[in-house]
Motif scaffolding. Sequence first.
Motif, short mmCIF file in Angstrom:
data_model
loop_
_atom_site.label_atom_id
_atom_site.label_comp_id
_atom_site.label_asym_id
_atom_site.label_seq_id
_atom_site.Cartn_x
_atom_site.Cartn_y
_atom_site.Cartn_z
N GLN A 115 0.85 -1.44 -0.05
CA GLN A 115 -0.18 -0.05 0.01
C GLN A 115 1.05 1.51 0.29
O GLN A 115 0.57 2.18 0.30
N THR A 116 2.27 1.04 0.28
CA THR A 116 2.76 2.36 0.30
C THR A 116 4.40 2.68 -0.48
O THR A 116 5.19 1.29 -0.90
N LEU A 117 4.13 3.43 -1.88
CA LEU A 117 5.15 3.63 -2.52
C LEU A 117 6.14 4.84 -2.00
O LEU A 117 6.35 5.24 -0.50
N LEU A 118 7.13 5.40 -1.95
CA LEU A 118 8.41 5.71 -1.93
C LEU A 118 8.76 7.32 -2.45
O LEU A 118 9.19 6.55 -3.17
N LEU A 119 8.94 8.12 -1.99
CA LEU A 119 9.35 9.55 -2.80
C LEU A 119 10.05 9.65 -2.20
O LEU A 119 10.51 9.41 -1.07
N THR A 120 10.74 10.77 -2.89
CA THR A 120 11.99 11.47 -2.66
C THR A 120 12.03 13.03 -2.40
O THR A 120 10.79 13.58 -3.46
N ARG A 121 12.20 13.96 -2.14
CA ARG A 121 12.20 15.25 -2.00
C ARG A 121 13.12 16.37 -1.91
O ARG A 121 14.62 15.68 -0.52
N GLU A 152 19.58 7.42 -2.26
CA GLU A 152 18.58 7.84 -1.96
C GLU A 152 17.33 7.81 -1.08
O GLU A 152 16.54 9.16 -0.49
N ALA A 153 17.13 6.71 -0.87
CA ALA A 153 16.47 6.76 0.47
C ALA A 153 15.72 5.45 1.35
O ALA A 153 15.45 4.98 2.37
N GLY A 154 18.28 5.41 1.46
CA GLY A 154 17.91 4.28 2.64
C GLY A 154 17.85 2.98 2.26
O GLY A 154 17.41 2.30 3.86
N PHE A 155 16.99 2.26 1.46
CA PHE A 155 16.43 1.12 0.94
C PHE A 155 16.94 0.33 -0.02
O PHE A 155 17.53 1.24 -0.91
N ASP A 206 26.05 11.43 -3.52
CA ASP A 206 26.64 12.90 -3.89
C ASP A 206 25.85 13.92 -3.65
O ASP A 206 26.50 15.14 -4.38
N GLU A 207 24.66 13.55 -3.07
CA GLU A 207 23.60 15.04 -2.66
C GLU A 207 23.99 15.64 -1.58
O GLU A 207 25.39 15.14 -0.86
N PRO A 208 24.02 16.94 -1.66
CA PRO A 208 24.51 18.44 -0.98
C PRO A 208 23.53 17.91 0.28
O PRO A 208 24.24 18.94 0.80
N GLU A 209 23.09 17.27 -0.05
CA GLU A 209 22.52 17.30 1.25
C GLU A 209 21.52 16.05 2.11
O GLU A 209 20.79 15.62 0.65
N PRO A 210 20.74 15.91 2.65
CA PRO A 210 19.98 15.08 3.27
C PRO A 210 18.80 14.48 2.55
O PRO A 210 18.92 15.78 2.15
N ILE A 211 18.38 13.79 1.20
CA ILE A 211 16.87 13.50 1.01
C ILE A 211 15.79 12.70 1.89
O ILE A 211 15.98 12.58 2.80
N GLU A 212 14.81 13.93 1.43
CA GLU A 212 13.52 13.32 2.62
C GLU A 212 13.12 12.39 1.53
O GLU A 212 12.43 12.23 0.53
N VAL A 213 13.07 11.50 2.41
CA VAL A 213 12.23 10.44 1.98
C VAL A 213 10.64 10.29 2.54
O VAL A 213 10.30 10.01 3.47
#
Length: 182
Positions: free
Chosen positions: A58-64, A99-102, A140-147
Motif C-alpha cells: 500500500q505504500t510508495l516511497l518518494l523523495t523530496r 537516496e532512500a536508505g533501502f 553525492d547529494e549536497p544535503e540529506p534527501i527527505e524520504v
Amino acid sequence: MTEHKKPELLHAEIIAQTRLFRVEALHLRFSNGVERHYERLKAGGRGAVMIVPLLNEQTLLLTREYAAGVDRYELAFPKGLAEVGETPEQAANRELMEEAGFGAHKLTRLKTLTLAPGYLSHRMDVLLAEDLYPKRLEGDEPEPIEVVPWSIDKIDELLASEEFSEARSIAALFLVRDLLRR
C-alpha cells in the motif's frame, strides 16, 4: 503503419560542452533527398534509472529534494546515473540505497523512457523495487534527501500536488498503478 528509412548521417560534431551537457550538431539527408541540420543534447553513455520503491503493498516511497531547474523542492521517485559497468538493476539498487536508505531484493524493469526525443538523446530505465530492506549508502547529494511514504490509495492527491510535477515520475506512477491493478 508506414515503414520509415532513417535519415543518412552526413556529418556530426560536438559544438558545445559543459560538465553536464554536450550539444551535437547533425547534418542529415532524408530518404526523399531533403537535407536538414539538427542540434541535440547528447547523453553520456552510462544510462540513467528511476526507481519506484514499494515499501509494502500500500505504500510508495518518494523523495523530496531541491531541483535547480525549477528552483524549488520537488517530490519524485529516486533516480540517478548508472556508474560505468553497472546494469540498470545494479544502478537502481545503488541509487535506492543512496537516496532512500533501502535496498531491494526484487527489481523489475518496466520501461525505458525518453524525454523530448526530438532534441534529447537521454534515456531512462524505470524499475519497480519490491521486497525492500534498510540499507544506506553515501551518495553525492549536497544535503540529506527527505524520504516521503505515500499511500497508493492517495495517488490522485499526489497527481494533484504542485510539488509532484516531473513528467518521468508521473509516467512511472502510471506504469506502476496499472501494474498494481492487475
